[in-house]
Design a protein around this motif. Structure first.
Motif, PDB file in Angstrom:
ATOM      1  N   PRO A 160      34.048  29.079  -9.018  1.00  0.00           N
ATOM      2  CA  PRO A 160      35.007  29.871  -8.540  1.00  0.00           C
ATOM      3  C   PRO A 160      36.111  28.787  -8.180  1.00  0.00           C
ATOM      4  O   PRO A 160      36.111  27.615  -8.388  1.00  0.00           O
ATOM      5  N   THR A 187      40.681  29.154  -6.442  1.00  0.00           N
ATOM      6  CA  THR A 187      41.564  29.780  -5.795  1.00  0.00           C
ATOM      7  C   THR A 187      42.892  29.656  -6.487  1.00  0.00           C
ATOM      8  O   THR A 187      43.814  30.371  -6.329  1.00  0.00           O
ATOM      9  N   GLN A 202      38.789  33.493  -6.490  1.00  0.00           N
ATOM     10  CA  GLN A 202      38.402  33.935  -5.253  1.00  0.00           C
ATOM     11  C   GLN A 202      39.784  34.447  -4.440  1.00  0.00           C
ATOM     12  O   GLN A 202      40.601  33.655  -4.264  1.00  0.00           O
ATOM     13  N   HIS A 223      34.659  39.864  -1.624  1.00  0.00           N
ATOM     14  CA  HIS A 223      35.318  39.277  -0.679  1.00  0.00           C
ATOM     15  C   HIS A 223      36.179  40.348  -0.027  1.00  0.00           C
ATOM     16  O   HIS A 223      37.022  40.064   0.591  1.00  0.00           O
TER      17      HIS A 223
END
Length: 327
Positions: free
Chosen positions: A125, A127, A211, A218
């Motif tokens: 993962p 961001t 993410q 999410h």
């Protein structure tokens, strides 16, 4: 008359409103050091201009095929793409993620060197833009059964399809067709792994999963989000019954029950989940003894089981810290 060579890898990509993340994804695909690929971009009824983007990408790159369908979910989009795949190998990825530049080459070479039907790497993962990885390592050969156990219990593998390269014919369109929108990729992987005699694991971050708040995993907890996962887990448990994987699948199922209960307990408003929560509590009680004696359930999960069964108020307080989200 000369025919075009068969692509080495078919990359199937469901596309549903990836927005600004589509361009970086496409760049990471086109930056692969293995260039002999076919990409099947399946627009699943996007409303953000992505339909036009994939048409433009197909006009600019002959290796890309643009396909359009009404919104039907990721599983249906993957099935549509897999039915059109022509490559010797097959990879299903998402249109808002990124791939290590050597992901395709490393996975293909691992399959070829071990005569394997499946190769997979870590699912990482992120961001922001992920840091470049080191050179991919040599792969670790596994039996098909060991790969299935790893799918159920080892977080390095993850449930998603995106970090798994299959030989053509191992993952079929029929395996991808199912009524569930959540954990449908786990069910497809479980079914495909049954056809695998030899697999290879490459211990490096080859696939980078973005993410963000708009992603499916999410976008908030709903009753279907939980009930789909329970239904998939039950199918896996039933499929493993009477086989050498039964004990492993029972431990996986108990861990899923704990995880789903923890998700309910994280919600500020829990009333809509009351019926499901009662079902989970009953199954947790029923399977408690076997779970505590299972060689496949880790110490952390056994501690969670004890708290859930013996000290519910403490379990309510700590479940967020002890259970990792495995979608």
């Amino acid at each position: 008359m000369q025919t075009e060579a068969r692509p080495l890898v078919s990359v199937v990509v469901p596309v549903y409103n990836p927005g600004e993340y589509f361009a970086p994804f496409l760049a990471s695909l086109q930056a692969q050091t293995l260039q002999n690929w076919q990409a099947i971009l399946v627009d699943d009824g996007s409303t953000d201009g992505s339909a036009e983007r994939i048409d433009s990408a197909a006009r600019a790159d002959a290796r890309i095929l643009a396909v359009h369908q009404p919104n039907s979910g990721a599983a249906a989009a993957r099935a549509r793409g897999v039915a059109l795949a022509e490559g010797e190998f097959l990879l299903c990825v998402d249109s808002d993620d990124l791939m290590h530049p050597q992901m395709l080459r490393a996975l293909v070479q691992a399959c070829q060197s071990q005569n394997a039907q499946l190769a997979f790497c870590r699912f990482a993962p992120f961001t922001e833009t992920p840091s470049p990885d080191t050179e991919p390592p040599a792969g670790q050969p596994l039996s098909g059964q060991a790969a299935r156990e790893m799918l159920l219990h080892d977080q390095r593998l993850d449930y998603a399809l995106s970090n798994k390269l299959f030989r053509a014919g191992v993952l079929t369109a029929d395996m991808l067709r199912c009524p569930y929108r959540y954990n449908e990729d786990l069910l497809a992987s479980w079914r495909a792994f049954a056809a695998v005699q030899t697999a290879v694991f490459l211990d490096f971050d080859g696939y980078h999963c973005r993410q963000h708040a708009a992603s499916t995993s999410h976008s908030g907890i709903t009753l279907p989000f939980l009930t789909d996962q329970l239904a998939v887990a039950k199918l896996i448990l039933l499929d493993a019954e009477g086989t050498s994987l039964q004990a492993s699948a029972k431990a996986f199922y108990y861990e899923k029950l704990l995880y789903l209960e923890s998700m309910i307990l994280r919600q500020s408003a829990q009333s809509e989940f009351d019926s499901l929560h009662s079902t989970l509590r009953a199954e947790l009680r029923y399977g408690f003894h076997d779970a505590m004696h299972s060689a496949f359930l880790g110490t952390g999960m056994k501690a969670c089981a004890l708290l859930s069964r013996r000290v519910p108020p403490v379990w309510h307080a700590v479940c967020r810290l002890l259970l990792r989200d495995k979608r």
